[in-house]
Design an enzyme around this catalytic site. Structure first.
Site, PDB file in Angstrom:
ATOM      1  N   LYS A  20       0.827  -1.214   0.000  1.00  0.00           N
ATOM      2  CA  LYS A  20       0.000   0.000   0.000  1.00  0.00           C
ATOM      3  C   LYS A  20       0.861   1.263   0.000  1.00  0.00           C
ATOM      4  O   LYS A  20       0.625   2.181  -0.781  1.00  0.00           O
ATOM      5  CB  LYS A  20      -0.935   0.023   1.226  1.00  0.00           C
ATOM      6  CG  LYS A  20      -1.852  -1.185   1.326  1.00  0.00           C
ATOM      7  CD  LYS A  20      -2.850  -1.049   2.476  1.00  0.00           C
ATOM      8  CE  LYS A  20      -2.233  -1.039   3.858  1.00  0.00           C
ATOM      9  NZ  LYS A  20      -1.650  -2.349   4.269  1.00  0.00           N
ATOM     10  N   ARG A  95      -9.210   0.901   9.118  1.00  0.00           N
ATOM     11  CA  ARG A  95      -8.908  -0.496   9.430  1.00  0.00           C
ATOM     12  C   ARG A  95     -10.031  -1.149  10.215  1.00  0.00           C
ATOM     13  O   ARG A  95      -9.937  -2.343  10.526  1.00  0.00           O
ATOM     14  CB  ARG A  95      -7.636  -0.572  10.274  1.00  0.00           C
ATOM     15  CG  ARG A  95      -6.347  -0.820   9.468  1.00  0.00           C
ATOM     16  CD  ARG A  95      -5.209  -0.736  10.454  1.00  0.00           C
ATOM     17  NE  ARG A  95      -4.036  -1.474  10.143  1.00  0.00           N
ATOM     18  CZ  ARG A  95      -2.928  -0.924   9.606  1.00  0.00           C
ATOM     19  NH1 ARG A  95      -2.915   0.326   9.229  1.00  0.00           N
ATOM     20  NH2 ARG A  95      -1.852  -1.649   9.437  1.00  0.00           N
ATOM     21  N   ARG A 134      11.848  -7.875   4.820  1.00  0.00           N
ATOM     22  CA  ARG A 134      11.831  -6.502   5.346  1.00  0.00           C
ATOM     23  C   ARG A 134      12.371  -6.447   6.776  1.00  0.00           C
ATOM     24  O   ARG A 134      13.083  -5.515   7.143  1.00  0.00           O
ATOM     25  CB  ARG A 134      10.402  -5.926   5.285  1.00  0.00           C
ATOM     26  CG  ARG A 134      10.347  -4.429   5.593  1.00  0.00           C
ATOM     27  CD  ARG A 134       9.023  -3.808   5.212  1.00  0.00           C
ATOM     28  NE  ARG A 134       8.031  -3.945   6.277  1.00  0.00           N
ATOM     29  CZ  ARG A 134       6.778  -3.488   6.184  1.00  0.00           C
ATOM     30  NH1 ARG A 134       6.366  -2.892   5.072  1.00  0.00           N
ATOM     31  NH2 ARG A 134       5.942  -3.629   7.181  1.00  0.00           N
ATOM     32  N   ARG A 140      12.286  -3.388  11.555  1.00  0.00           N
ATOM     33  CA  ARG A 140      11.124  -2.753  12.195  1.00  0.00           C
ATOM     34  C   ARG A 140      10.561  -3.712  13.227  1.00  0.00           C
ATOM     35  O   ARG A 140      10.261  -4.868  12.900  1.00  0.00           O
ATOM     36  CB  ARG A 140      10.089  -2.460  11.102  1.00  0.00           C
ATOM     37  CG  ARG A 140       9.419  -1.118  11.249  1.00  0.00           C
ATOM     38  CD  ARG A 140       8.503  -0.867  10.088  1.00  0.00           C
ATOM     39  NE  ARG A 140       7.132  -1.265  10.390  1.00  0.00           N
ATOM     40  CZ  ARG A 140       6.116  -1.060   9.578  1.00  0.00           C
ATOM     41  NH1 ARG A 140       6.308  -0.485   8.404  1.00  0.00           N
ATOM     42  NH2 ARG A 140       4.899  -1.405   9.914  1.00  0.00           N
ATOM     43  N   ARG A 151      -0.573  -8.900  13.574  1.00  0.00           N
ATOM     44  CA  ARG A 151      -1.063  -7.903  12.599  1.00  0.00           C
ATOM     45  C   ARG A 151      -1.939  -8.558  11.534  1.00  0.00           C
ATOM     46  O   ARG A 151      -2.985  -8.023  11.163  1.00  0.00           O
ATOM     47  CB  ARG A 151       0.121  -7.176  11.945  1.00  0.00           C
ATOM     48  CG  ARG A 151       0.833  -6.253  12.926  1.00  0.00           C
ATOM     49  CD  ARG A 151       2.192  -5.828  12.416  1.00  0.00           C
ATOM     50  NE  ARG A 151       2.106  -4.918  11.288  1.00  0.00           N
ATOM     51  CZ  ARG A 151       3.116  -4.697  10.447  1.00  0.00           C
ATOM     52  NH1 ARG A 151       4.263  -5.319  10.578  1.00  0.00           N
ATOM     53  NH2 ARG A 151       2.976  -3.827   9.465  1.00  0.00           N
TER      54      ARG A 151
HETATM   55  P1  AMP Z   1       1.038   0.251   9.056  1.00  0.00           P
HETATM   56  O1  AMP Z   1       2.344   0.892   8.733  1.00  0.00           O
HETATM   57  O2  AMP Z   1      -0.121   0.856   8.319  1.00  0.00           O
HETATM   58  O3  AMP Z   1       1.062  -1.252   8.917  1.00  0.00           O
HETATM   59  O4  AMP Z   1       0.754   0.564  10.600  1.00  0.00           O
HETATM   60  C1  AMP Z   1       1.643   0.171  11.608  1.00  0.00           C
HETATM   61  C2  AMP Z   1       0.904   0.044  12.930  1.00  0.00           C
HETATM   62  O5  AMP Z   1       0.312   1.305  13.292  1.00  0.00           O
HETATM   63  C3  AMP Z   1      -0.254  -0.929  12.928  1.00  0.00           C
HETATM   64  O6  AMP Z   1       0.164  -2.268  13.146  1.00  0.00           O
HETATM   65  C4  AMP Z   1      -1.092  -0.395  14.092  1.00  0.00           C
HETATM   66  O7  AMP Z   1      -0.509  -0.699  15.338  1.00  0.00           O
HETATM   67  C5  AMP Z   1      -0.963   1.104  13.896  1.00  0.00           C
HETATM   68  N1  AMP Z   1      -2.000   1.622  12.960  1.00  0.00           N
HETATM   69  C6  AMP Z   1      -1.783   2.211  11.746  1.00  0.00           C
HETATM   70  N2  AMP Z   1      -2.923   2.574  11.177  1.00  0.00           N
HETATM   71  C7  AMP Z   1      -3.920   2.206  12.035  1.00  0.00           C
HETATM   72  C8  AMP Z   1      -5.341   2.296  12.001  1.00  0.00           C
HETATM   73  N3  AMP Z   1      -5.988   2.829  10.946  1.00  0.00           N
HETATM   74  N4  AMP Z   1      -6.028   1.821  13.068  1.00  0.00           N
HETATM   75  C9  AMP Z   1      -5.400   1.306  14.140  1.00  0.00           C
HETATM   76  N5  AMP Z   1      -4.066   1.167  14.234  1.00  0.00           N
HETATM   77  C10 AMP Z   1      -3.323   1.616  13.182  1.00  0.00           C
END
Ligand code: AMP
Length: 213
Positions: A20, A95, A134, A140, A151
């Site tokens: 994404k 989400r 990654r 990370r 996740r």
């Molecule tokens: P991402 O980089 O989008 O995978 O986000 C990394 C982490 O940030 C996720 O695993 C969640 O802990 C938190 N996070 C990001 N976006 C959201 C969202 N829309 N709702 C809840 N938690 C989020």
């Protein structure tokens, strides 16, 4: 027709590591769109050591979702700060169903709407392999195998149920996310061009009003 309805608002949808962020950055480079990634915003908060960062750090590291309240506030703030954007690409948001409902409400109140939800389809085995690479390269914390499994589980439990929400709105478009980055970009670009072609250009409305056409 209000000016805001000409803005192009997209959601890039898919499991973690579906690509994404990569695709969103490509769209920002090619079009005048603003990427809104809640993951990037939250990581920046953690890095800065702000109160918000302190509150979400552990939740993120173990792979859980932060509260709807927090991410909705972040998104609303960014929409508010970018009144002149040609449109937004939502990446990693919404989400959960309450997040999707809040997004619809906030866009509607500004005369905007989501035009399309582009789902990047990638199977679990490919996601695991991408994350393994990654994690080795970037380290990370939430890419470690235990956090990543959480996740992915959260995606399946809380985020995938959004698919019928957007199908019901007639907005879901699926793209094969298993292909190369370039090939996925081409597919996404085609979707974008189709959406743009179906939006009524402002000039047409203007001249139609002038000449009664
Ligand atoms: P991402 O980089 O989008 O995978 O986000 C990394 C982490 O940030 C996720 O695993 C969640 O802990 C938190 N996070 C990001 N976006 C959201 C969202 N829309 N709702 C809840 N938690 C989020």
């Amino acid at each position: 027709m209000s000016m805001n309805s000409e803005k192009l608002n997209l959601i890039l949808f898919g499991p973690p590591a579906a690509g994404k962020g990569t695709q969103a950055k490509q769209l920002v480079a090619d079009h005048d769109l603003v990427q809104l990634s809640t993951g990037d915003m939250l990581r920046a908060a953690v890095k800065s050591g702000s109160d918000l960062g302190e509150r979400v750090k552990m939740i993120m590291e173990r792979g859980d979702l932060v509260s709807d309240e927090i991410v909705i506030a972040l998104i609303e703030d960014q929409i508010e700060r970018n009144p002149d954007a040609a449109g937004f690409i939502f990446d990693g948001f919404p989400r959960t169903v309450p997040q999707a409902e809040a997004l619809d409400a906030t866009l509607t109140s500004r005369g905007m709407a989501i035009d399309s939800v582009i789902r990047l389809k990638v199977d679990d085995a490919a996601l695991m392999e991408r994350i393994r690479v990654r994690f080795a390269e970037q380290g990370r914390k939430d890419d470690n195998p235990e956090s990543f499994a959480i996740r992915l589980g959260n995606y399946n439990k809380q985020t995938a149920p959004l698919l019928p929400y957007y199908v019901a709105q007639g907005k879901l478009v699926e793209v094969d996310g298993m292909q190369s980055i370039e090939s996925v970009s081409t597919q996404v670009r085609t979707v974008l061009e189709t959406i743009k072609a179906t939006k009524v250009p402002r000039k047409k409305g203007f001249f139609a009003r002038l000449f009664g056409g």
